[in-house]
Structures are given as C-alpha cells and as structure tokens.
Write a protein that holds these residues in place. Structure first.
Motif, PDB file in Angstrom:
ATOM      1  N   GLU A  84     -14.212  36.345 -19.513  1.00 44.60           N
ATOM      2  CA  GLU A  84     -15.871  36.174 -19.372  1.00 44.60           C
ATOM      3  C   GLU A  84     -16.327  37.428 -18.433  1.00 44.60           C
ATOM      4  O   GLU A  84     -16.023  37.438 -17.548  1.00 44.60           O
ATOM      5  CB  GLU A  84     -16.322  34.541 -18.806  1.00 44.60           C
ATOM      6  N   THR A  85     -17.723  37.838 -18.498  1.00 39.77           N
ATOM      7  CA  THR A  85     -18.470  38.378 -17.970  1.00 39.77           C
ATOM      8  C   THR A  85     -19.452  37.455 -16.881  1.00 39.77           C
ATOM      9  O   THR A  85     -19.541  36.439 -16.739  1.00 39.77           O
ATOM     10  CB  THR A  85     -19.508  38.957 -18.598  1.00 39.77           C
ATOM     11  N   THR A  86     -18.995  37.543 -15.501  1.00 37.62           N
ATOM     12  CA  THR A  86     -19.490  37.145 -14.128  1.00 37.62           C
ATOM     13  C   THR A  86     -19.854  38.093 -13.369  1.00 37.62           C
ATOM     14  O   THR A  86     -19.838  39.069 -13.324  1.00 37.62           O
ATOM     15  CB  THR A  86     -18.204  36.030 -14.092  1.00 37.62           C
ATOM     16  N   GLY A  87     -20.271  37.128 -12.468  1.00 37.03           N
ATOM     17  CA  GLY A  87     -20.894  38.230 -10.589  1.00 37.03           C
ATOM     18  C   GLY A  87     -19.341  37.510  -9.593  1.00 37.03           C
ATOM     19  O   GLY A  87     -18.853  36.356 -10.334  1.00 37.03           O
ATOM     20  N   ILE A  88     -19.532  38.624  -8.622  1.00 33.98           N
ATOM     21  CA  ILE A  88     -18.361  38.164  -8.351  1.00 33.98           C
ATOM     22  C   ILE A  88     -18.665  38.974  -7.017  1.00 33.98           C
ATOM     23  O   ILE A  88     -19.448  39.824  -7.233  1.00 33.98           O
ATOM     24  CB  ILE A  88     -17.316  39.442  -8.968  1.00 33.98           C
ATOM     25  N   GLU A  89     -18.455  38.275  -5.807  1.00 37.15           N
ATOM     26  CA  GLU A  89     -18.036  38.595  -4.045  1.00 37.15           C
ATOM     27  C   GLU A  89     -17.409  39.331  -3.837  1.00 37.15           C
ATOM     28  O   GLU A  89     -16.202  38.660  -4.245  1.00 37.15           O
ATOM     29  CB  GLU A  89     -19.515  37.811  -4.091  1.00 37.15           C
ATOM     30  N   TYR A  90     -17.242  40.660  -2.377  1.00 36.55           N
ATOM     31  CA  TYR A  90     -16.265  40.612  -2.253  1.00 36.55           C
ATOM     32  C   TYR A  90     -16.466  41.618  -0.958  1.00 36.55           C
ATOM     33  O   TYR A  90     -17.371  42.306  -0.504  1.00 36.55           O
ATOM     34  CB  TYR A  90     -15.616  42.057  -3.064  1.00 36.55           C
ATOM     35  N   GLU A  91     -15.752  41.460   0.525  1.00 34.67           N
ATOM     36  CA  GLU A  91     -15.843  41.722   1.887  1.00 34.67           C
ATOM     37  C   GLU A  91     -15.364  43.569   0.885  1.00 34.67           C
ATOM     38  O   GLU A  91     -13.427  43.628   1.222  1.00 34.67           O
ATOM     39  CB  GLU A  91     -15.398  41.499   2.609  1.00 34.67           C
ATOM     40  N   ASP A  92     -16.067  44.408   1.942  1.00 32.68           N
ATOM     41  CA  ASP A  92     -14.740  46.040   1.932  1.00 32.68           C
ATOM     42  C   ASP A  92     -14.192  45.902   3.238  1.00 32.68           C
ATOM     43  O   ASP A  92     -14.517  45.210   4.307  1.00 32.68           O
ATOM     44  CB  ASP A  92     -16.407  46.823   1.630  1.00 32.68           C
ATOM     45  N   ALA A  93     -13.550  47.142   3.478  1.00 32.58           N
ATOM     46  CA  ALA A  93     -12.334  47.564   4.789  1.00 32.58           C
ATOM     47  C   ALA A  93     -13.354  47.196   6.027  1.00 32.58           C
ATOM     48  O   ALA A  93     -13.538  47.039   6.629  1.00 32.58           O
ATOM     49  CB  ALA A  93     -12.420  48.206   4.535  1.00 32.58           C
ATOM     50  N   GLN A  94     -15.183  47.159   5.479  1.00 35.74           N
ATOM     51  CA  GLN A  94     -16.356  47.680   6.852  1.00 35.74           C
ATOM     52  C   GLN A  94     -16.601  45.992   6.975  1.00 35.74           C
ATOM     53  O   GLN A  94     -17.386  46.499   7.998  1.00 35.74           O
ATOM     54  CB  GLN A  94     -16.924  48.735   6.663  1.00 35.74           C
ATOM     55  N   GLY A  95     -16.170  44.916   6.276  1.00 32.43           N
ATOM     56  CA  GLY A  95     -16.999  43.665   6.706  1.00 32.43           C
ATOM     57  C   GLY A  95     -18.252  43.310   5.478  1.00 32.43           C
ATOM     58  O   GLY A  95     -18.915  42.375   6.419  1.00 32.43           O
ATOM     59  N   LYS A  96     -18.525  44.760   5.271  1.00 36.61           N
ATOM     60  CA  LYS A  96     -19.915  44.345   4.364  1.00 36.61           C
ATOM     61  C   LYS A  96     -19.449  43.996   2.789  1.00 36.61           C
ATOM     62  O   LYS A  96     -18.941  43.723   2.189  1.00 36.61           O
ATOM     63  CB  LYS A  96     -20.670  45.698   4.179  1.00 36.61           C
ATOM     64  N   TRP A  97     -20.176  42.825   3.185  1.00 43.95           N
ATOM     65  CA  TRP A  97     -20.193  42.015   1.907  1.00 43.95           C
ATOM     66  C   TRP A  97     -21.042  42.420   0.506  1.00 43.95           C
ATOM     67  O   TRP A  97     -22.278  43.347   0.562  1.00 43.95           O
ATOM     68  CB  TRP A  97     -21.054  40.417   1.614  1.00 43.95           C
ATOM     69  N   HIS A  98     -20.432  42.579  -0.979  1.00 38.99           N
ATOM     70  CA  HIS A  98     -21.091  43.213  -1.860  1.00 38.99           C
ATOM     71  C   HIS A  98     -21.251  42.301  -2.935  1.00 38.99           C
ATOM     72  O   HIS A  98     -20.421  40.901  -3.593  1.00 38.99           O
ATOM     73  CB  HIS A  98     -20.227  44.208  -2.160  1.00 38.99           C
ATOM     74  N   GLY A  99     -21.744  42.452  -4.040  1.00 37.02           N
ATOM     75  CA  GLY A  99     -22.063  41.228  -5.388  1.00 37.02           C
ATOM     76  C   GLY A  99     -21.933  42.458  -6.184  1.00 37.02           C
ATOM     77  O   GLY A  99     -23.202  43.298  -6.460  1.00 37.02           O
TER      78      GLY A  99
END
Length: 78
Positions: free
Chosen positions: A48-63
C-alpha cells in the motif's frame, strides 16, 4: 541495481545471503535455492502507498509518502 540473493555454504549447510545478511541454514543447496527464489519473489510484491515518519541521525523527524509499488528488482545467484 538489483537486490541479489546469493546461495552460499554456511554453518555446515547452505543459506542465501543478501549483502552481509544470511538466511537460516538449510541442509541442502536446493532447499536454500528454493527459499532464495521465494524471498526474491516476495520482495517484488507491491504494498500500500502510505505516509511514513522517520527520525534522521541528527534527531530531526521527517514525513513522506512511501509508494507501495516502488519495489526493487531481484535476482538469485546459484
């Protein structure tokens, strides 16, 4: 660039290897080859195509949106 599943000798039997990661060990080459073919085929199945969120190595969250049809090509090396 395809994801390659290599069937290799491992722990007194045979396993398939992707990069530096090994599968479970099988007693026979043919069993490992069959498992590698199954895993390679399953990796190409879209989801399924879906939204994801993840935290990078610097602690910043991305969507972002993960496209469920964006699957790699695979191959099995005997």
């Amino acid at each position: 660039m395809p994801v390659v599943y290599d069937v290799v000798e491992h722990d007194g039997g045979f396993a398939y290897k992707v990069g530096n990661t090994f599968s479970e060990t099988f007693a026979f080459h043919e069993e490992a080859l069959k498992a590698a073919k199954t895993a390679a085929a399953e990796q190409q199945v879209g989801g399924e195509t879906t939204g994801i969120e993840y935290e990078d190595a610097q602690g910043k969250w991305h969507g972002e949106v993960a496209d469920g049809s964006d699957r790699p090509t695979t191959e099995v090396s005997k």
